[in-house]
Enzyme design. Sequence first.
Site, PDB file in Angstrom:
ATOM      1  N   CYS D 157     107.817  89.841  55.380  1.00 28.61           N
ATOM      2  CA  CYS D 157     107.756  91.163  54.746  1.00 28.61           C
ATOM      3  C   CYS D 157     107.326  91.104  53.279  1.00 28.61           C
ATOM      4  CB  CYS D 157     109.105  91.882  54.872  1.00 28.61           C
ATOM      5  SG  CYS D 157     110.517  90.899  54.370  1.00 28.61           S
ATOM      6  N   HIS D 267     110.456  96.546  49.242  1.00 31.65           N
ATOM      7  CA  HIS D 267     110.322  95.384  48.363  1.00 31.65           C
ATOM      8  C   HIS D 267     109.396  95.740  47.201  1.00 31.65           C
ATOM      9  CE1 HIS D 267     112.429  93.236  51.333  1.00 31.65           C
ATOM     10  NE2 HIS D 267     111.502  92.448  51.814  1.00 31.65           N
TER      11      HIS D 267
END
Lengths: 378, 378, 378, 378
Positions: D157, D267
């Site tokens: 990710c 993120h």
Amino acid sequence: MQQPTSPVPVGILGATGTVGQRFITLLSTHPWFTIHALGASPRSVGKAYKDAVKWKQTTPIPHIVEGIVVKTCEAKEFQDCKIVFSGLDSDVAGEIEEEFRAANLAVFSNSKNYRKDPNVPLIVPLVNPSHFSMIPQQQALFSPPLTSGFIVTNANCSTTGYVIPLHALEKAFGPLEAALVTTMQAISGAGYPGVASLDIMDNVVPYISGEEEKIEWETLKILGGVAESDSTEAHAIGGVLKSFDMHSQHPLRVSASCNRVPVIDGHTECVSVRFHRRPPPSPQQVREALAAFTPTAQTSGAPSCPRHAIVVHEEPDRPQPRLDRYFQDGAGVSVGRIRQCQVLDIKFVVLANNVSIGAATSSIINAELAVLKGVVRV
Amino acid sequence: MQQPTSPVPVGILGATGTVGQRFITLLSTHPWFTIHALGASPRSVGKAYKDAVKWKQTTPIPHIVEGIVVKTCEAKEFQDCKIVFSGLDSDVAGEIEEEFRAANLAVFSNSKNYRKDPNVPLIVPLVNPSHFSMIPQQQALFSPPLTSGFIVTNANCSTTGYVIPLHALEKAFGPLEAALVTTMQAISGAGYPGVASLDIMDNVVPYISGEEEKIEWETLKILGGVAESDSTEAHAIGGVLKSFDMHSQHPLRVSASCNRVPVIDGHTECVSVRFHRRPPPSPQQVREALAAFTPTAQTSGAPSCPRHAIVVHEEPDRPQPRLDRYFQDGAGVSVGRIRQCQVLDIKFVVLANNVSIGAATSSIINAELAVLKGVVRV
Amino acid sequence: MQQPTSPVPVGILGATGTVGQRFITLLSTHPWFTIHALGASPRSVGKAYKDAVKWKQTTPIPHIVEGIVVKTCEAKEFQDCKIVFSGLDSDVAGEIEEEFRAANLAVFSNSKNYRKDPNVPLIVPLVNPSHFSMIPQQQALFSPPLTSGFIVTNANCSTTGYVIPLHALEKAFGPLEAALVTTMQAISGAGYPGVASLDIMDNVVPYISGEEEKIEWETLKILGGVAESDSTEAHAIGGVLKSFDMHSQHPLRVSASCNRVPVIDGHTECVSVRFHRRPPPSPQQVREALAAFTPTAQTSGAPSCPRHAIVVHEEPDRPQPRLDRYFQDGAGVSVGRIRQCQVLDIKFVVLANNVSIGAATSSIINAELAVLKGVVRV
Amino acid sequence: MQQPTSPVPVGILGATGTVGQRFITLLSTHPWFTIHALGASPRSVGKAYKDAVKWKQTTPIPHIVEGIVVKTCEAKEFQDCKIVFSGLDSDVAGEIEEEFRAANLAVFSNSKNYRKDPNVPLIVPLVNPSHFSMIPQQQALFSPPLTSGFIVTNANCSTTGYVIPLHALEKAFGPLEAALVTTMQAISGAGYPGVASLDIMDNVVPYISGEEEKIEWETLKILGGVAESDSTEAHAIGGVLKSFDMHSQHPLRVSASCNRVPVIDGHTECVSVRFHRRPPPSPQQVREALAAFTPTAQTSGAPSCPRHAIVVHEEPDRPQPRLDRYFQDGAGVSVGRIRQCQVLDIKFVVLANNVSIGAATSSIINAELAVLKGVVRV
């Protein structure tokens, strides 16, 4: 009950604030209402909305409002609006909303200023739309009487959440005698900038100024009925005098303890109630009554009314704000943990999305109901 | 009452866990007790403590324990200890504590296993050290009777916090009739790893397994007295039979609603109480009584006893966990917002540091009291 | 180097603010300094400190200052102070500190206003106390020259943390060529009310106004030396002209990316550096050099100087703000994860407590050093 | 390029886990794919999905899957699926995915197990769908060669987020020479229960096991090309031998520092890059190139491909995870703060929703592309 046949132009006061941003997000895709005018404070006036606002929603600014030029909050700028939604701060809402009403505009306010007014209905749309019956009297007090202007307010966000199951219980089992509620309220309930991060991170603040008084008072007005008296004073305005009875037929004691917790959106409330009726209903009966509750707003066809006014959770650890606040776009409430209370009769947990049903969504459903009831003529 | 004249060697069971780490931090500078032995699960046995533990405190590991070699949790390894503190998980605490007691060791346990035992005192040191009177009967049940072994437990962290002001109120105004408490509990109360961050960030979990039952039951045992009966059964063990009366002289109804909130340390609790006495005391009388409360533990000279058992806050928005949990090293409780309750009599907010007075600190004060009372001979 | 033989009276400007509260907490138990006067804004003047302040520390207000009457921030009110600490907001610090200096008061400021002044030393006490050598020139610029007045500032909180290991590396391995730092800064760095909770909960804000420029510029002033030139201008003030060389002997490029994260106290910074020297030191050499670093402030006997300027962590996941910020009362810094950088030479993580070494603690050590060096005569 | 003309049955492995729940949420309304089979661990097998899962999404379980009976993760149970999505934990993914491939099933995996396999494409759909060209060679290695089975993985990710702008920059300005990235990663990236709340509240953990190595290695595989060699080994399998060139034509140094922060989803990454080309592009050129970037996935008609692969923010303080992670359902990335880097050339901030484009969404777009390219025949 009839639905509008053409788009209804609406205005939004306090359009750049947090409540205003919610009104815009919700109204930008509304099936009946179209955003026609936006009002804000002087420093925003004359700017395109997208340049005036510090947008803080998790969805982008609707394209439809980006270019709308912000106006001053004066009634003359909103004459083409059939309905005006107010997300104004309470320090200015009083005068502005009064001016709008006097100019025969229908005002649906999220502000607290007129909630205690004896002629202004305080309507939680899933509970007491019957209080619209006060509008004619409110209009009659003006000289000449208002033809289309009025103010309707919705309730404080923390009141809204828990009066919905309370109303459902009264409908099923008769009047309540006592309600004790402890709230755990989200930071968004305090607006922006609102709560300082240093005050709430890794913390609970067991106090919200004025909040407990609001819950204890508003509950009585909302759950109470409208009384009529045939007094001299009543005759003076040409009929019976209506007044909110504050649940006085069956006195209800309410005690609230309010806390701010580190949650972004969604007020969680622990509620204990005692019924007048002895023996009281069982937890299972309460569960069934809440799940079966169908508010009149729903049957009347208000488009923003949730499919389930109350979602009853069976899992032992629900509702939770982070998981349940978005269900039905936050237009209903979630109830769980229905069980016996050792001190009163029954206790349960209720979750309400304070920025949806606890604020803008309620104003909008109220406006929809006003249209359906013909209180606002479109 | 007499203080020890030489250092008292103590052991800690479950030394690598969160409660164990707290015991070590507190005992490493204790004026009477010296850490003599550490016990933990097999995977830690034989290692130096600093290599066995994943230290999670905000103060460094005390130098004094870094090199202590961890032992198995067997009584033979702790024979030189006058006192053993247990921070064991409840899935192993039952058997191990039993074995230690049988080996004539004095066990002060933070685990829940023996709290409901009719012969084990459940002692909140600022409330009911009088329950130490049960120890002789507990010892007499063994054959041969134990000479120095016994188990004393402290209460659940959420119970501990609010029974302190409840006890102070009963002392001042006579028995309570009802108590309704809604808790907002810190994540550290669930141990480590405990609560998953995905479950609690930006969230409230309105449920903690078994917690409400613990509060409702433990409150009665702690606030109740010790009854004596002159039964046949009593004669069989050579005297009167003592039993915890569960507050049965003046029945007390307790209703708890427990919530987990995103706070690291410190349980905040909203409490409403009703007194037997009519009229009930006023908020001001309650304020004065709580501020004046002096537990016997304090006058008896227990060194870890806080100077102020209850700190009464006058500010409208206190106590708050982040600001008030460290006061007196978390050994007292903070009470604020004392005011009338519309449903019961009086309501207030109490804050207790769950990892201090709510856990290890209570065990340690209990052990100090046991020394002062001669229950543990040093 | 000599220690004071009697208590040194000190004053605090901005005493009710967050930095002021930290000054008070630290100075209330200081071995040399005694709090003599407190200054704040007009709305606090004349009130007892405890009534003027909204105390937000986790330790109670020191008894010693509760009753001190707050004064205006004028030099005449602080004439008996040997040292004045300033925690003023930058919008008022400029003028007030100037007036204090002109009145021959020694000002140790946490504000940014004079950091870029070519005659004001910007001192991180564990790095460049040698810059005190600029004080005589600063005083000589006044007419008549100041005898005891001057201003010394400490650095921005995010600069302070990482220049300490950078300085230690330069001391051990010669000049750096490049430093790239990404910060994750605590909310307390923004003061109170500072960051709105709605802006930072469950969020990262990848921007702090002016912060990156501060780090990039301050680093050069702090790590650079003091150059002397024998110019005409210098002669005019009767000697050589001193100036901060901004690390120009060995140009150093600095790139900072600043982020606000949901942490209460403690700035965490990821740093990559490149040395002039080829080959660069290995991670292990860097580890040893940082652990061995002893600042001159420490050997000179400044009482608030930490025992370990830099604590090097061996655990793979440290330092962490919540666990490591309180070590040594936040007066040192923690470094961990020292390893090769694929782009520059070496990378590591540094943690500094922004409210301690990053603010008030640095001002206080600076004042201690000034006393020890005789720059402040006591 | 052709779209399917009838619904494509798909299966999901690890259906009760967090990634599995995301697959279900996304696929329940997919225009091409219909959920046909769900696989999970033995303790879920045989149960209706709604009874097997602890649902943790903010939208309710799709009705369509509530009653599906969970199967074991064996290929024979998924024979009717044209595509299988794997959200399996890496400790079991290796064997299971291998068995599925051998059974001629097309596996799109979110697990890390085969990312480093020299014959398995590691595809970020907005970057390198050209790597599908490796599939024939992967199939040819089996005996007999696979006709429809293969494995394609998506990236970690944290890699996914920043390689999208890196690829856009290489497309516009030629190869990069260095990339330095510091991540601030959400807790959901660690799965459930994942990060303990005691580890991350009011904290930053500057370490995620194995993450930095993944970013540094995966970046080279994804941004690199596919080389062909005419070796003996190649002839053995009947043609040229293809291999991932790991960006070796223009060596690229990558340095990653990974941090876990108290953010639920999204993120945030601070990136600095250096180009081979001198002079490098200006911030403004970079801004324009990123905004103009159109991945081939978009033009090819993959329905889950976002309209804007990269949204470039002009506000100084964006992107922010809480405000920007939901845009386009998290299928694109947001870039902001594009500016000069004093150490490398250009720096910027990138935000990617780790549970969408960083996980399930990428697998799904990869599958759509495989259908469009005829790699999966439907």
